[in-house]
Enzyme design. Structure first.
Site, PDB file in Angstrom:
ATOM      1  N   GLU A   1      30.493  -4.838  13.204  1.00 32.91           N
ATOM      2  CA  GLU A   1      31.489  -5.568  13.988  1.00 32.91           C
ATOM      3  C   GLU A   1      31.503  -7.050  13.617  1.00 32.91           C
ATOM      4  O   GLU A   1      32.570  -7.653  13.439  1.00 32.91           O
ATOM      5  CB  GLU A   1      31.195  -5.431  15.491  1.00 32.91           C
TER       6      GLU A   1
ATOM      7  N   CYS B   1      27.312  -7.805  19.237  1.00 32.10           N
ATOM      8  CA  CYS B   1      28.646  -7.518  18.706  1.00 32.10           C
ATOM      9  C   CYS B   1      29.704  -7.631  19.801  1.00 32.10           C
ATOM     10  O   CYS B   1      30.800  -8.152  19.566  1.00 32.10           O
ATOM     11  CB  CYS B   1      28.659  -6.137  18.077  1.00 32.10           C
TER      12      CYS B   1
ATOM     13  N   HIS C   1      25.788  -6.862  11.498  1.00 30.64           N
ATOM     14  CA  HIS C   1      26.263  -5.575  12.002  1.00 30.64           C
ATOM     15  C   HIS C   1      27.730  -5.402  11.583  1.00 30.64           C
ATOM     16  O   HIS C   1      28.401  -6.387  11.271  1.00 30.64           O
ATOM     17  CB  HIS C   1      26.136  -5.532  13.529  1.00 30.64           C
TER      18      HIS C   1
END
Lengths: 129, 143
Positions: A65, A97, A63
């Site tokens: 992040e 995250c 992801h």
């Protein structure tokens, strides 16, 4: 991501968030991943950046992040990002995250769909388990 | 319909062969889990020998190990490189997809919220943890 970091012209929250939103757009356009991006900022400088890259890297953990945290860790040579904050595109970060921000000791999470409407997500916590 | 028939025949065979048959099947699956959890612990030993945190994990698909994960938080300077995350990343590279459906995650300790959710995003089928091989079921969003 070894790309050089492009610093915004002004060191404002809106400028940092705009970089995160631009990275999100790039990720979707290039097909690297879904439209999410994030930057890690310390002392008015971006020290790490990342986009969602689940397709390019065949990695379910990639992801925006998480990739930004990995990038900041790599560039600073430390797994402790105390004193830094994260600007991330989209809504409130998912539990993976948010907890990654907690483990990296980030001070604060800011998230937004638009650079002029930033939400302060507060200090990352471990969350309820 | 097919599922129901399979279930019925399963029940019928259990009745026909008695508890000994069931006992044997359970013993066999425990043996398989023990072998894989031992490999997760060998990943933990490896992490420790490299000077990293004492955690290990592996991802298994169809009885084959497809991802090895020693913790690399210290050695890679990566705050997100918990053993489970590294095993999921390795499995994605091995299988050439971010979708780890039908994969099982074996891990030496109960996963943290980050790793649990990572397994959820990877569509992991089931998680087993620790020496006792406790079954944590399908990973959830959060914990």
């Amino acid at each position: 991501m070894a790309d050089p970091i492009r610093q915004p012209n002004t060191s404002t929250p809106a400028a940092f968030m705009q970089r995160a939103l631009d990275l999100a757009a790039e990720a979707e356009k290039s097909g690297r991943g879904n439209a999410y991006g994030a930057v890690i900022v310390q002392e008015d400088k971006i020290i790490g950046q990342g986009t969602n890259a689940i397709y390019a890297q065949n990695d379910p953990t990639a992801h925006g992040e998480v990739e930004a945290i990995k990038d900041a860790c790599r560039r600073t040579g430390s797994n402790d990002l105390s004193g830094a904050v994260i600007y991330t595109s989209g809504g409130s970060p998912c539990p993976m995250c948010a907890t990654a921000c907690y483990w990296a000791n980030l001070d604060r999470i800011f998230y937004a769909h638009r650079a002029d409407e930033i939400t302060d997500g507060g200090a990352p916590g471990y969350g309820k388990c | 319909m097919l599922k129901r028939r399979a279930l019925l025949s399963g029940v019928a065979s259990m009745w026909a062969f008695g508890p000994a048959f069931v006992h044997q099947a359970v013993a066999q699956s425990n043996e398989i889990h023990e072998r894989f959890i031992a490999q997760a612990f060998s990943m933990r030993d490896w992490a420790v020998s490299e000077g990293d945190q004492a955690f290990g994990a592996i991802v298994v698909k169809n009885g084959q190990v497809v991802g090895l994960g020693p913790s690399r938080v210290v050695t890679n300077w990566d705050a997100t490189a918990h053993a489970e995350m590294e095993a999921l990343r390795a499995a994605g590279r091995t299988l050439g997809t971010h979708d780890l459906s039908d994969c099982i995650l074996y891990t030496t300790s109960p996963p943290c919220r980050m790793c649990e959710t990572a397994a959820y995003w990877g569509n992991i089928e089931r998680v087993y943890t620790g020496r006792s091989i406790s079954d944590r079921g399908k990973p959830g969003y959060g914990c």
